[in-house]
Design a protein around this motif. Structure first.
Motif, PDB file in Angstrom:
ATOM      1  N   TYR A   1      -4.523   1.320  -4.989  1.00 27.78           N
ATOM      2  CA  TYR A   1      -4.098   2.716  -5.586  1.00 27.78           C
ATOM      3  C   TYR A   1      -5.061   3.451  -6.240  1.00 27.78           C
ATOM      4  O   TYR A   1      -6.008   2.760  -6.870  1.00 27.78           O
ATOM      5  CB  TYR A   1      -2.545   2.569  -6.653  1.00 27.78           C
ATOM      6  N   LYS A   2      -4.839   4.538  -6.359  1.00 26.43           N
ATOM      7  CA  LYS A   2      -5.948   5.496  -7.099  1.00 26.43           C
ATOM      8  C   LYS A   2      -5.310   5.808  -8.509  1.00 26.43           C
ATOM      9  O   LYS A   2      -4.147   5.968  -8.602  1.00 26.43           O
ATOM     10  CB  LYS A   2      -5.996   7.104  -6.477  1.00 26.43           C
ATOM     11  N   PRO A   3      -6.291   5.308  -9.435  1.00 25.89           N
ATOM     12  CA  PRO A   3      -5.792   5.423 -10.896  1.00 25.89           C
ATOM     13  C   PRO A   3      -5.145   6.720 -11.272  1.00 25.89           C
ATOM     14  O   PRO A   3      -4.058   6.612 -11.989  1.00 25.89           O
ATOM     15  CB  PRO A   3      -7.179   5.386 -11.647  1.00 25.89           C
ATOM     16  N   HIS A   4      -5.640   8.038 -10.977  1.00 30.98           N
ATOM     17  CA  HIS A   4      -5.084   9.312 -11.333  1.00 30.98           C
ATOM     18  C   HIS A   4      -3.734   9.403 -10.746  1.00 30.98           C
ATOM     19  O   HIS A   4      -3.026  10.023 -11.447  1.00 30.98           O
ATOM     20  CB  HIS A   4      -6.129  10.331 -11.120  1.00 30.98           C
ATOM     21  N   GLU A   5      -3.556   8.872  -9.630  1.00 31.10           N
ATOM     22  CA  GLU A   5      -2.023   9.183  -9.083  1.00 31.10           C
ATOM     23  C   GLU A   5      -1.385   8.112  -9.928  1.00 31.10           C
ATOM     24  O   GLU A   5      -0.034   8.514  -9.960  1.00 31.10           O
ATOM     25  CB  GLU A   5      -1.968   8.440  -7.522  1.00 31.10           C
TER      26      GLU A   5
ATOM     27  N   ASN B   1      -7.368  -2.803  -5.988  1.00 32.76           N
ATOM     28  CA  ASN B   1      -7.525  -1.262  -5.877  1.00 32.76           C
ATOM     29  C   ASN B   1      -7.024  -0.561  -4.571  1.00 32.76           C
ATOM     30  O   ASN B   1      -7.402   0.057  -3.999  1.00 32.76           O
ATOM     31  CB  ASN B   1      -9.287  -1.165  -5.870  1.00 32.76           C
TER      32      ASN B   1
ATOM     33  N   SER C   1      -7.152  -1.572 -13.061  1.00 26.79           N
ATOM     34  CA  SER C   1      -7.578  -2.004 -11.773  1.00 26.79           C
ATOM     35  C   SER C   1      -9.004  -2.676 -12.211  1.00 26.79           C
ATOM     36  O   SER C   1      -9.309  -2.798 -13.475  1.00 26.79           O
ATOM     37  CB  SER C   1      -7.939  -0.891 -10.776  1.00 26.79           C
TER      38      SER C   1
ATOM     39  N   ARG D   1       0.821  -1.052  -0.173  1.00 23.58           N
ATOM     40  CA  ARG D   1      -0.108   0.035  -0.079  1.00 23.58           C
ATOM     41  C   ARG D   1       0.901   1.243  -0.048  1.00 23.58           C
ATOM     42  O   ARG D   1       0.231   2.532  -0.286  1.00 23.58           O
ATOM     43  CB  ARG D   1      -0.956  -0.045   1.316  1.00 23.58           C
TER      44      ARG D   1
ATOM     45  N   ARG E   1     -13.830  -0.586 -11.183  1.00 27.77           N
ATOM     46  CA  ARG E   1     -14.104   0.848 -11.083  1.00 27.77           C
ATOM     47  C   ARG E   1     -14.631   1.352 -12.404  1.00 27.77           C
ATOM     48  O   ARG E   1     -14.281   0.829 -13.506  1.00 27.77           O
ATOM     49  CB  ARG E   1     -12.762   1.550 -11.029  1.00 27.77           C
TER      50      ARG E   1
END
Length: 77
Positions: A58-62, A56, A72, A35, A75
């Protein structure tokens, strides 16, 4: 114990060793050590900056912001 059940699978000490020259990093666990990865270090180790995150974590945009091709599950677009 998994080593006895999965002959032919190479086991390593941690996530960075697993990523070293890998074509894709596949995240299958929510363990804390996955994480909080150093994303720049991770990107430098991978043969190509591709991450498939089945938990999931991590955040896709990051991930895109850090230069990864990121996929992922579950979503929306």
């Amino acid at each position: 114990e998994a080593e006895a059940l999965l002959p032919g699978v190479e086991f390593v000490a941690g996530p960075y060793e697993a990523a070293d020259q890998a074509d894709v990093l596949l995240i299958l666990t929510e363990w804390d050590q996955f994480r909080a990865l150093d994303l720049e270090r991770l990107k430098s180790l991978l043969a190509a900056p591709v991450v498939v995150d089945l938990r999931n974590v991590y955040k896709p945009h990051e991930m895109v912001r850090h230069g990864f091709t990121y996929a992922s599950v579950g979503r929306g677009a």
